[in-house]
Scaffold this active site. Structure first.
Site, short mmCIF file in Angstrom:
data_model
loop_
_atom_site.label_atom_id
_atom_site.label_comp_id
_atom_site.label_asym_id
_atom_site.label_seq_id
_atom_site.Cartn_x
_atom_site.Cartn_y
_atom_site.Cartn_z
N CYS A 178 -62.52 67.06 56.67
CA CYS A 178 -62.36 68.44 57.13
C CYS A 178 -60.86 68.75 57.14
O CYS A 178 -60.07 67.98 57.71
CB CYS A 178 -62.96 68.60 58.53
SG CYS A 178 -62.62 70.21 59.27
N ASP A 180 -66.54 64.48 56.30
CA ASP A 180 -67.68 65.33 55.93
C ASP A 180 -68.47 64.57 54.87
O ASP A 180 -67.89 63.90 54.02
CB ASP A 180 -67.21 66.67 55.36
CG ASP A 180 -66.67 67.60 56.42
OD1 ASP A 180 -67.21 67.61 57.55
OD2 ASP A 180 -65.70 68.32 56.14
#
Length: 155
Positions: free
Chosen positions: A53, A60
């Site tokens: 992120c 992620d």
């Protein structure tokens, strides 16, 4: 099979290759399409894709599905694996990762058609699915469903 021009000799295949430090540093290898002039579909699935992120630095996770109809070349799978792995420490939003991968492959490989589906796992309670394609698929090309179910939570 057609002869591979020297400029398209793979540098990763059969060699020890370190994971690139960034997607920009990754070198994708392309080889001659063994079936030129015949539209067919190639699918790569990366169910454990990771990036970071750009705001929090937290990981992620996504399930990527890349479909393409080759033109003159095909992408060599080991170099694609290294390219996708280079996103592990790359900070970008889901949309940027998904669309950027599709655009780079399309620009470099110049397939007849390409699509990518990024099925991102939820963080903050919201899953994000991102899709991109280069245009209309070639007439007569069989397009199987990507078959990645939307996030349903537990049970």
């Amino acid at each position: 099979m057609t002869d591979i021009p020297q400029s398209m000799t793979p540098i990763h295949l059969g060699q020890s290759s370190a994971l690139p430090a960034s997607p920009e540093e990754a070198v994708l290898d392309y080889v001659a399409n063994p079936r030129p002039g015949k539209p067919y579909l190639v699918r790569f699935t990366a169910p454990e894709f990771t990036s970071l992120c750009p705001v929090t630095g937290q990981p992620d996770f996504a399930h990527l599905v890349i479909d393409y109809a080759p033109g003159a070349t095909i992408v060599e799978s080991k170099s694609l694996k290294l390219f996708l792995g280079a996103f592990r420490n790359h900070a970008a939003f889901h949309e940027d990762c998904t669309v950027g991968i599709g655009e780079r492959l399309f620009a470099e490989m110049q397939p007849l058609w390409l699509r990518i589906g990024g099925y991102w796992y939820p963080r903050g309670g919201i899953p994000i699915d991102v899709f991109w394609q280069s245009g209309e698929p070639p007439v007569g090309l069989w397009l199987p469903a990507q078959d990645v179910p939307g996030y349903r939570g537990r049970g």
